[in-house]
Write an enzyme that holds these catalytic residues in place. Sequence first.
Site, PDB file in Angstrom:
ATOM      1  N   SER A  57      38.298  43.679  40.148  1.00  0.00           N
ATOM      2  CA  SER A  57      38.713  44.841  40.930  1.00  0.00           C
ATOM      3  C   SER A  57      39.353  45.877  40.021  1.00  0.00           C
ATOM      4  O   SER A  57      39.587  45.623  38.840  1.00  0.00           O
ATOM      5  CB  SER A  57      39.648  44.397  42.050  1.00  0.00           C
ATOM      6  OG  SER A  57      39.966  45.468  42.900  1.00  0.00           O
TER       7      SER A  57
ATOM      8  N   ILE B 134      41.939  41.884  37.767  1.00  0.00           N
ATOM      9  CA  ILE B 134      42.000  43.263  38.266  1.00  0.00           C
ATOM     10  C   ILE B 134      42.499  44.199  37.168  1.00  0.00           C
ATOM     11  O   ILE B 134      43.223  43.761  36.261  1.00  0.00           O
ATOM     12  CB  ILE B 134      42.896  43.325  39.541  1.00  0.00           C
ATOM     13  CG1 ILE B 134      42.906  44.732  40.154  1.00  0.00           C
ATOM     14  CG2 ILE B 134      44.309  42.822  39.270  1.00  0.00           C
ATOM     15  CD1 ILE B 134      43.467  44.783  41.575  1.00  0.00           C
ATOM     16  N   CYS B 135      42.070  45.469  37.255  1.00  0.00           N
ATOM     17  CA  CYS B 135      42.593  46.537  36.399  1.00  0.00           C
ATOM     18  C   CYS B 135      42.100  46.372  34.957  1.00  0.00           C
ATOM     19  O   CYS B 135      40.898  46.377  34.715  1.00  0.00           O
ATOM     20  CB  CYS B 135      44.109  46.544  36.525  1.00  0.00           C
ATOM     21  SG  CYS B 135      44.941  47.933  35.794  1.00  0.00           S
ATOM     22  N   ALA B 136      43.016  46.205  34.008  1.00  0.00           N
ATOM     23  CA  ALA B 136      42.608  46.031  32.614  1.00  0.00           C
ATOM     24  C   ALA B 136      42.268  44.576  32.305  1.00  0.00           C
ATOM     25  O   ALA B 136      41.743  44.277  31.228  1.00  0.00           O
ATOM     26  CB  ALA B 136      43.717  46.521  31.683  1.00  0.00           C
TER      27      ALA B 136
END
Length: 395
Positions: A162, A113-115
């Site tokens: 995500s 998720i994210c980075a």
Amino acid sequence: MAAQASPPTKKVLVPIVAGTEPVEAAVPIDVLRRAGADVTVASADDGELVVEVMYGVRIVADALVAGGDCAAAHFDLIVLPGGVPGAANLGGCAALEAMVRRHAAARGLYAAICAAPPLALASWGMLNGLKATAHPLFVDKFPPEVAAVDASVVVDASAVTSRGPATSTEFALALVEQLYSKNKAEQIAKEMLVRYDAGYTIDEVNSVQWKCNGTPKVLVPVANGTEEMELITIIDVLRRADADVVVASAENAGVEIVARHGMRIVADTTLDEAAADDQTSSFDLIILPGGTPGAKTMSSNEKLVALLKKQAAASKPYGAIGAATAHVLEPHGLLEGKKAADQDGGGECESRVVVDGNVITSGGTGTAMEFAVAAVEKLLGRDVAQRVAEGLLFA
Ligand SMILES: *[C@@H]1O[C@H](CO)[C@@H](O)[C@H](O)[C@H]1NC(C)=O
């Protein structure tokens, strides 16, 4: 008749490292454990079980990524939280890369998720030829071999990706669906009062000004059995707003607590010390995370009850989420004449965040982000709340 064997427990690995985004770690850990998974939180920091993640949150890992037990174990799912520089730190961890490669070669499910989709999975070439998503600020870090998709959660082959803190719950529930069933994910979402839309509304009566001059000082009490997602969301969101957050343990044994679903978290101080500190400079807000066992401990902590009563007598802000409303505020008369959010959402008040004068309350784990951002709005104004919400992808 042969006895039917129960299905083996699903095993999940969640690596954390310095600079991990705490909400993105806590939410999958919490939600997957609610689903019955055996989740191992593993430190990718060199030989260190206590990991300081973003916003000064200290998490005690269950194992080391490079440790023998962990590296040799079989997992059904490996989940990589993001964060800066946490995602890059995970991407640079050779022991983790070797594990995830071996896991994927055995057709294991992996998620980020994210980075972390670009800076860990894609940097290892593990999203090549797949659709994936990431935090909008990191989407351009995907190599051309990855088909970037603008969505909260993307599932393609064995990879689930995500976008960021505000999509953590949807991400975690998608992982439950992949590991178990859609039915189980829906059941957990309902229990947790999950809502998928970003943003929040405050149901406010008897509106008063909460704003304080300068940096607000906020007390967040914790105890064994405090709900980790509620706790970590409150700390994360308030520190994103630059509040001076003091996490204080109500346990006599010390500052390390075991949260409701087994996450081990190190508080900044004890409630005794926080209460002594209040003598010199008092708290602008006291905010109680839920989790029934933790709330019960808080309710019998005299120092905390005295602080709350002092706060109420001075008409200064305090609040509670989930079980803390019924187990701490209510029995000590701290809700007298106040409208409050209902814990199960089905009672007299169906609002997700309620503010009555100086008191803020909210339903439960699935409303934690709405609750925390609403508290920021009351304390620091709409512009700061908007900036924080944007950072969370919650705007
Ligand atoms: C709370 O958890 C800590 C850390 O595991 C433990 O040392 C302590 O005994 C627990 N306290 C209670 C009252 O169970």
